[in-house]
Write an enzyme that holds these catalytic residues in place. Structure first.
Site, PDB file in Angstrom:
ATOM      1  N   THR A  42       4.351   0.896 -18.496  1.00  0.00           N
ATOM      2  CA  THR A  42       5.115  -0.172 -17.531  1.00  0.00           C
ATOM      3  C   THR A  42       4.843  -1.807 -17.832  1.00  0.00           C
ATOM      4  O   THR A  42       3.469  -1.879 -17.337  1.00  0.00           O
ATOM      5  CB  THR A  42       5.630   0.264 -16.307  1.00  0.00           C
ATOM      6  OG1 THR A  42       6.338   1.454 -16.427  1.00  0.00           O
ATOM      7  CG2 THR A  42       6.378  -0.899 -15.708  1.00  0.00           C
ATOM      8  N   ALA A  85       8.041   3.761 -19.499  1.00  0.00           N
ATOM      9  CA  ALA A  85       9.085   4.197 -18.732  1.00  0.00           C
ATOM     10  C   ALA A  85      10.585   3.660 -18.672  1.00  0.00           C
ATOM     11  O   ALA A  85      10.243   2.265 -18.221  1.00  0.00           O
ATOM     12  CB  ALA A  85       8.533   4.772 -17.180  1.00  0.00           C
ATOM     13  N   TYR A  94       7.276  10.277  -9.450  1.00  0.00           N
ATOM     14  CA  TYR A  94       8.959   9.851  -9.298  1.00  0.00           C
ATOM     15  C   TYR A  94      10.023  11.004  -9.343  1.00  0.00           C
ATOM     16  O   TYR A  94       9.543  11.989  -8.971  1.00  0.00           O
ATOM     17  CB  TYR A  94       9.132   9.088 -10.779  1.00  0.00           C
ATOM     18  CG  TYR A  94       8.274   7.866 -10.856  1.00  0.00           C
ATOM     19  CD1 TYR A  94       8.687   6.727  -9.955  1.00  0.00           C
ATOM     20  CD2 TYR A  94       7.341   7.754 -11.739  1.00  0.00           C
ATOM     21  CE1 TYR A  94       7.441   5.680 -10.123  1.00  0.00           C
ATOM     22  CE2 TYR A  94       6.382   6.616 -11.933  1.00  0.00           C
ATOM     23  CZ  TYR A  94       6.545   5.781 -11.025  1.00  0.00           C
ATOM     24  OH  TYR A  94       5.607   4.678 -10.923  1.00  0.00           O
ATOM     25  N   ALA A 139      -4.146  12.632 -20.837  1.00  0.00           N
ATOM     26  CA  ALA A 139      -4.247  10.971 -20.746  1.00  0.00           C
ATOM     27  C   ALA A 139      -5.077  10.947 -19.492  1.00  0.00           C
ATOM     28  O   ALA A 139      -4.937  11.958 -18.417  1.00  0.00           O
ATOM     29  CB  ALA A 139      -2.805  10.599 -20.553  1.00  0.00           C
ATOM     30  N   GLY A 140      -5.674   9.781 -19.418  1.00  0.00           N
ATOM     31  CA  GLY A 140      -6.208   9.290 -18.001  1.00  0.00           C
ATOM     32  C   GLY A 140      -7.696   9.144 -18.109  1.00  0.00           C
ATOM     33  O   GLY A 140      -8.520  10.132 -18.020  1.00  0.00           O
ATOM     34  N   ARG A 177      -4.742   1.765 -20.687  1.00  0.00           N
ATOM     35  CA  ARG A 177      -5.290   0.471 -20.646  1.00  0.00           C
ATOM     36  C   ARG A 177      -5.974   0.175 -21.628  1.00  0.00           C
ATOM     37  O   ARG A 177      -5.793  -1.186 -22.163  1.00  0.00           O
ATOM     38  CB  ARG A 177      -6.192   0.480 -19.318  1.00  0.00           C
ATOM     39  CG  ARG A 177      -5.374   0.764 -18.086  1.00  0.00           C
ATOM     40  CD  ARG A 177      -6.236   0.841 -17.065  1.00  0.00           C
ATOM     41  NE  ARG A 177      -7.002   2.342 -17.048  1.00  0.00           N
ATOM     42  CZ  ARG A 177      -7.844   2.752 -16.369  1.00  0.00           C
ATOM     43  NH1 ARG A 177      -8.207   2.045 -15.159  1.00  0.00           N
ATOM     44  NH2 ARG A 177      -8.466   4.024 -16.554  1.00  0.00           N
TER      45      ARG A 177
END
Ligand SMILES: Cc1cc2nc3c(=O)[nH]c(=O)nc-3n(C[C@H](O)[C@H](O)[C@H](O)COP(=O)(O)O)c2cc1C
Length: 370
Positions: A27, A59, A182, A299-300, A323
């Protein structure tokens, strides 16, 4: 010695990918009036596109009631479809593959972000801690209103419609945003779902909304062009579940029956450290891998080494970078050639202009020393 599994081919649905470095959904809040994607966004995505590389676009709410971040692009009007077409065409011109992440924030919103200033919706009237981003700046999440049973089919239809509009914009597929607290995640986890109807209680009932919106997207696209993102170990948005293994194990197995393009899992991270900790939470790709027979994206907090390690262990097929992709438009090349990475600037993550968006430098082309 580098194993370079990141740069071996793999497939997602009908697509053969040339490498396994996926751009994570990010985002950035830089759409134009009417939540319409613009030329600057097309440039940003084109910069990050590579031949045979998968991008999961940010998103994108399927409904005017699905926003928690002002300036996010939407996918519910024709103008948004036209805007997205510019982005998609620019990525395709570079040989890239691009999916759109379909979004409804549910309770992670505020009446300032809702048409008519009404309260945001959720499975149950339980407020989250954290902040939504209104035009005027950050505001604490509002108290949500519990959805009536008869309102739920209209939201499922909004996801189907968003999937259809994404198809008419030329995307290659869609990803259901079932992660990060969400709306679908709020239905799935029992800390946020206290319903006593067909959408609450048992795990079968709590997973119903996620499965319905995913199935709706597969009706538009066919299953091989629909992925789902889940974040079993994230507490972002005050999320918790009394039995994450049971909840996310059930979700992975149920999604597996749909024959999806992929399952995308946000892995646990140690705070302040970008290395993986497999013991930090019980539910990560290592646990889910045997439960889902299709491709898995992890991911992460990955870097080149930890991504290679994960692929080597076989717990995932692709690794998404967030990032690092913000700050490095040519991230796949930098990882492949082991070039240093640009540092990211957190202050320009959310909203603003081209600064911190399209102006991160590419690595200099290597000059032959021969
Ligand atoms: C600025 C920013 C925006 C993000 N937006 C989204 C998003 O739209 N959808 C989503 O699923 N995750 C989003 N995330 C999470 C990322 O996709 C990713 O999971 C996270 O950054 C961890 O990966 P990394 O360590 O490689 O950055 C966002 C993260 C950041 C930093």
């Amino acid at each position: 010695m580098s194993k370079q599994l990141l740069f071996t081919p793999t497939s997602v649905g009908p697509f053969t990918l040339k490498h396994r470095v996926v751009m994570a959904p990010l985002t950035r809040m830089r759409s134009s009036e009417g939540n319409v994607p613009n030329e600057m966004m097309a440039e940003y995505y084109a910069q990050r596109a590579t031949p045979g590389g998968l991008i999961i676009a940010e998103a994108t709410p399927v409904s005017p009631y699905g926003f928690g971040y002002a300036g996010a692009p939407g996918i519910f009007t024709q103008a948004q479809v036209e805007g997205w077409r510019k982005v998609v065409d620019a990525v395709h011109a570079k040989g890239g593959v691009i999916f759109l992440q379909l979004w409804h924030v549910g309770r992670q919103s505020h009446s300032l972000l809702q048409p008519g200033g009404i309260d945001p919706v959720a499975p149950s009237a339980i407020q989250a801690e954290g902040y939504a981003y209104a035009q005027s700046g950050a505001v604490p999440f509002g108290m949500p209103r519990a959805l009536l049973l008869e309102e739920i089919p209209a939201i499922v239809e909004e996801f189907r419609h968003g999937a259809e509009l994404a198809k008419s914009a030329g995307f290659d597929g869609v990803e259901i945003h079932g992660a990060n607290g969400y709306l679908p995640d709020q239905f799935l986890q029992d800390g946020t779902n206290k319903r006593t109807d067909a959408y609450g209680g048992s795990i079968e009932n709590r997973a119903r909304f996620l499965l319905e919106i995913t199935s709706a997207a597969t009706l538009v696209w066919g299953p091989g062009r629909v992925g789902v993102r889940l974040s079993p170990s994230s507490s972002y948005g005050s999320m918790h579940d009394s039995d994450p293994e049971e909840t996310f194990g059930y979700a992975a197995k149920a999604l597996d029956t749909l024959g999806l393009a992929y399952l995308h899992i946000v892995e646990p991270r140690i705070k302040g450290d970008d290395t993986l900790d497999k013991d930090a939470a019980p539910v990560a790709v290592h646990y889910l891998r045997p439960l889902f027979s299709g491709p898995i994206i992890a991911a992460g907090g990955f870097n080149r080494e930890s991504a290679e390690e994960l692929l080597f262990q076989g717990d995932a097929d692709m690794v998404a970078f967030g990032r690092a992709f913000i700050a490095n438009p040519d991230l796949p090349r930098r990882l492949q050639e082991n070039l240093p990475l640009n540092a990211y600037d957190r202050d320009t993550f959310y909203g603003g202009d081209a600064g911190g968006y399209t102006d991160y430098p590419f690595a200099a082309q290597q000059v032959s020393s021969e």
